[in-house]
Write an enzyme that holds these catalytic residues in place. Structure first.
Site, PDB file in Angstrom:
ATOM      1  N   HIS A  51       0.821  -1.225   0.000  1.00 54.69           N
ATOM      2  CA  HIS A  51       0.000   0.000   0.000  1.00 54.69           C
ATOM      3  C   HIS A  51       0.853   1.273   0.000  1.00 54.69           C
ATOM      4  O   HIS A  51       0.482   2.269  -0.623  1.00 54.69           O
ATOM      5  CB  HIS A  51      -0.960  -0.006   1.198  1.00 54.69           C
ATOM      6  CG  HIS A  51      -2.038  -1.053   1.067  1.00 54.69           C
ATOM      7  ND1 HIS A  51      -2.818  -1.467   2.127  1.00 54.69           N
ATOM      8  CD2 HIS A  51      -2.453  -1.771  -0.009  1.00 54.69           C
ATOM      9  CE1 HIS A  51      -3.663  -2.396   1.701  1.00 54.69           C
ATOM     10  NE2 HIS A  51      -3.466  -2.594   0.425  1.00 54.69           N
ATOM     11  N   HIS A  59      -7.680  -8.138  -8.326  1.00 55.06           N
ATOM     12  CA  HIS A  59      -8.186  -8.769  -7.095  1.00 55.06           C
ATOM     13  C   HIS A  59      -8.334  -7.665  -6.047  1.00 55.06           C
ATOM     14  O   HIS A  59      -7.377  -7.341  -5.336  1.00 55.06           O
ATOM     15  CB  HIS A  59      -7.214  -9.830  -6.586  1.00 55.06           C
ATOM     16  CG  HIS A  59      -7.008 -10.976  -7.532  1.00 55.06           C
ATOM     17  ND1 HIS A  59      -6.331 -10.843  -8.717  1.00 55.06           N
ATOM     18  CD2 HIS A  59      -7.415 -12.279  -7.462  1.00 55.06           C
ATOM     19  CE1 HIS A  59      -6.324 -12.017  -9.342  1.00 55.06           C
ATOM     20  NE2 HIS A  59      -6.973 -12.898  -8.601  1.00 55.06           N
ATOM     21  N   SER A 116      -6.536  -1.492  -0.998  1.00 53.84           N
ATOM     22  CA  SER A 116      -5.905  -0.815  -2.134  1.00 53.84           C
ATOM     23  C   SER A 116      -6.903  -0.014  -2.991  1.00 53.84           C
ATOM     24  O   SER A 116      -6.545   1.089  -3.446  1.00 53.84           O
ATOM     25  CB  SER A 116      -5.124  -1.825  -2.980  1.00 53.84           C
ATOM     26  OG  SER A 116      -5.900  -2.973  -3.248  1.00 53.84           O
ATOM     27  N   GLU A 131     -13.583  -8.163  -8.367  1.00 48.26           N
ATOM     28  CA  GLU A 131     -13.629  -8.944  -7.127  1.00 48.26           C
ATOM     29  C   GLU A 131     -14.679 -10.037  -7.327  1.00 48.26           C
ATOM     30  O   GLU A 131     -15.832  -9.750  -7.619  1.00 48.26           O
ATOM     31  CB  GLU A 131     -13.980  -8.038  -5.927  1.00 48.26           C
ATOM     32  CG  GLU A 131     -14.230  -8.758  -4.629  1.00 48.26           C
ATOM     33  CD  GLU A 131     -13.123  -9.717  -4.187  1.00 48.26           C
ATOM     34  OE1 GLU A 131     -11.962  -9.310  -4.096  1.00 48.26           O
ATOM     35  OE2 GLU A 131     -13.442 -10.909  -3.953  1.00 48.26           O
ATOM     36  N   ASP A 136     -13.810 -12.818 -12.821  1.00 48.10           N
ATOM     37  CA  ASP A 136     -12.394 -13.148 -12.693  1.00 48.10           C
ATOM     38  C   ASP A 136     -11.555 -11.939 -13.114  1.00 48.10           C
ATOM     39  O   ASP A 136     -11.745 -11.385 -14.202  1.00 48.10           O
ATOM     40  CB  ASP A 136     -12.067 -14.359 -13.578  1.00 48.10           C
ATOM     41  CG  ASP A 136     -10.580 -14.668 -13.542  1.00 48.10           C
ATOM     42  OD1 ASP A 136     -10.117 -15.195 -12.522  1.00 48.10           O
ATOM     43  OD2 ASP A 136      -9.888 -14.323 -14.519  1.00 48.10           O
ATOM     44  N   GLY A 137     -10.634 -11.553 -12.262  1.00 47.94           N
ATOM     45  CA  GLY A 137      -9.875 -10.325 -12.489  1.00 47.94           C
ATOM     46  C   GLY A 137      -8.920 -10.397 -13.666  1.00 47.94           C
ATOM     47  O   GLY A 137      -8.627  -9.379 -14.295  1.00 47.94           O
ATOM     48  N   ASP A 181      -2.967  -8.602  -7.422  1.00 48.73           N
ATOM     49  CA  ASP A 181      -2.829  -8.959  -6.006  1.00 48.73           C
ATOM     50  C   ASP A 181      -3.673 -10.193  -5.664  1.00 48.73           C
ATOM     51  O   ASP A 181      -4.603 -10.121  -4.861  1.00 48.73           O
ATOM     52  CB  ASP A 181      -3.270  -7.741  -5.154  1.00 48.73           C
ATOM     53  CG  ASP A 181      -2.986  -7.934  -3.678  1.00 48.73           C
ATOM     54  OD1 ASP A 181      -2.142  -8.788  -3.332  1.00 48.73           O
ATOM     55  OD2 ASP A 181      -3.623  -7.221  -2.870  1.00 48.73           O
TER      56      ASP A 181
HETATM   57  N1  SAM Z   1      -5.920  -5.813  -3.211  1.00 43.46           N
HETATM   58  C1  SAM Z   1      -6.556  -5.887  -1.900  1.00 43.46           C
HETATM   59  C2  SAM Z   1      -5.908  -4.888  -0.982  1.00 43.46           C
HETATM   60  O1  SAM Z   1      -4.666  -4.734  -1.023  1.00 43.46           O
HETATM   61  O2  SAM Z   1      -6.622  -4.251  -0.199  1.00 43.46           O
HETATM   62  C3  SAM Z   1      -6.508  -7.282  -1.323  1.00 43.46           C
HETATM   63  C4  SAM Z   1      -6.975  -8.373  -2.229  1.00 43.46           C
HETATM   64  S1  SAM Z   1      -6.932  -9.979  -1.523  1.00 43.46           S
HETATM   65  C5  SAM Z   1      -5.241 -10.323  -1.397  1.00 43.46           C
HETATM   66  C6  SAM Z   1      -7.417 -10.983  -2.867  1.00 43.46           C
HETATM   67  C7  SAM Z   1      -8.896 -10.890  -3.243  1.00 43.46           C
HETATM   68  O3  SAM Z   1      -9.090 -11.563  -4.489  1.00 43.46           O
HETATM   69  C8  SAM Z   1      -9.869 -11.545  -2.270  1.00 43.46           C
HETATM   70  O4  SAM Z   1     -10.807 -10.593  -1.852  1.00 43.46           O
HETATM   71  C9  SAM Z   1     -10.559 -12.637  -3.093  1.00 43.46           C
HETATM   72  O5  SAM Z   1     -11.937 -12.780  -2.785  1.00 43.46           O
HETATM   73  C10 SAM Z   1     -10.385 -12.129  -4.498  1.00 43.46           C
HETATM   74  N2  SAM Z   1     -10.387 -13.136  -5.582  1.00 43.46           N
HETATM   75  C11 SAM Z   1     -10.023 -14.436  -5.517  1.00 43.46           C
HETATM   76  N3  SAM Z   1     -10.044 -14.990  -6.750  1.00 43.46           N
HETATM   77  C12 SAM Z   1     -10.393 -14.004  -7.613  1.00 43.46           C
HETATM   78  C13 SAM Z   1     -10.521 -13.933  -9.036  1.00 43.46           C
HETATM   79  N4  SAM Z   1     -10.308 -15.015  -9.812  1.00 43.46           N
HETATM   80  N5  SAM Z   1     -10.854 -12.744  -9.585  1.00 43.46           N
HETATM   81  C14 SAM Z   1     -11.067 -11.651  -8.818  1.00 43.46           C
HETATM   82  N6  SAM Z   1     -10.966 -11.642  -7.458  1.00 43.46           N
HETATM   83  C15 SAM Z   1     -10.616 -12.810  -6.871  1.00 43.46           C
END
Ligand code: SAM
Length: 268
Positions: free
Chosen positions: A19, A42, A95, A113, A139-140, A160
């Site tokens: 961050h 993500h 983030s 997300e 999916d991201g 992420d």
């Molecule tokens: N970037 C955030 C932050 O720094 O505040 C933290 C993100 S966290 C490490 C990862 C997130 O990805 C989780 O909330 C999870 O639900 C989500 N996630 C998991 N698989 C995913 C996918 N295929 N596409 C998008 N989001 C996904």
């Protein structure tokens, strides 16, 4: 696989690394008046309460942001203190929230997300005024590839993943290569954990040959589990080395150089 929840980890040492560097990079990218597109693969829920049962269970936030008093004069401190002023002293910005607070009306955010509850939380957290935000429950990697190249074409992509399974390390590298094939000028910031198993080496190897900077830090006092945090920055903008080094400098001794000195900000 969606068992990971960032509420257990928000505000930990790795979040400080990611961050603070993100805030510093965005501050540099917003010097020019021209707008930019900020993308997250993500996103998480955007806003966390560090009094939650999840945060208490791991104690990670207490060992991370709980030991810091970020300075308002830094981009990260500015965003954190704005969130605390609005949501209370135990709140912590994810983030997407940090980016939203540092971006301008001419910029736009595109957030992905997949988890239903995290997505709903993110929609709530992002409500209100600020630069335009699009939030996709998909999916991201797929969503980010579908929009590339975006308008504005200048932009930063934060990668992420939760790294719940081993395959996510090479998948992140494959995604970055596919993204750059469509959007060559994208600035891409990839976060990864340093674990005893050394799984990140597959990700780093997958990005070899790209114009990337790599910054790895040790987490003070962490001897098992995640012992360090890594960032890979592709298409590093001007001043990126200082942006990456700022995380260590601002971490109050929580983030340390890796034993052996390898690798601080530098090329992969
Ligand atoms: N970037 C955030 C932050 O720094 O505040 C933290 C993100 S966290 C490490 C990862 C997130 O990805 C989780 O909330 C999870 O639900 C989500 N996630 C998991 N698989 C995913 C996918 N295929 N596409 C998008 N989001 C996904």
């Amino acid at each position: 696989m969606l068992s990971y929840q960032h509420a257990y980890h928000a505000g930990n040492a790795a979040d400080l690394h990611k961050h603070i560097a993100l805030g510093e990079l965005l501050a540099r990218l917003t010097v020019k008046a021209r707008g930019l597109t900020y993308v997250e693969t993500h996103a998480g829920r955007g806003l966390y309460d560090l009094r939650s049962a999840e945060a208490a269970k791991t104690g990670e936030a207490a060992r991370g942001i709980g030991r810091l008093a970020p300075d308002d004069a830094t981009p990260y401190g500015e965003a954190l203190n704005a969130v605390r002023a609005r949501h209370g002293p135990s709140s912590y910005p994810g983030s997407p929230m940090i980016a939203r607070l540092l971006l301008r009306p001419q910029d736009r955010l595109v957030l992905h997300e997949l988890h239903p509850a995290e997505h709903a939380g993110l929609v709530r957290a992002m409500a209100g005024s600020g630069p335009p935000v699009a939030i996709h429950r998909r999916d991201g990697f797929e969503g980010s590839l579908a929009l590339a190249p975006p308008d504005p074409r200048r932009g930063l992509v934060l990668v992420d993943p939760s790294y719940e399974v081993k395959a996510e390390y090479p998948a992140a590298a494959t995604f970055v290569r596919r993204l750059l094939a469509r959007w060559p000028e994208a600035v891409v910031l990839v976060w990864y954990p340093l674990l005893a198993a050394g799984r990140h080496t597959e990700l780093v190897a997958g990005l070899r040959g790209l114009r990337a900077r790599r910054d790895e830090v040790a987490i003070a006092g962490a001897r098992t589990g995640m012992t360090g945090s890594g960032l890979l920055l592709v298409n590093a903008p001007h001043g990126a080395e200082r942006a990456l080094a700022a995380a260590r400098a601002q971490s109050g001794g929580i983030l340390l150089p890796l034993a052996g000195g390898h690798p601080g900000p530098g090329r992969t």
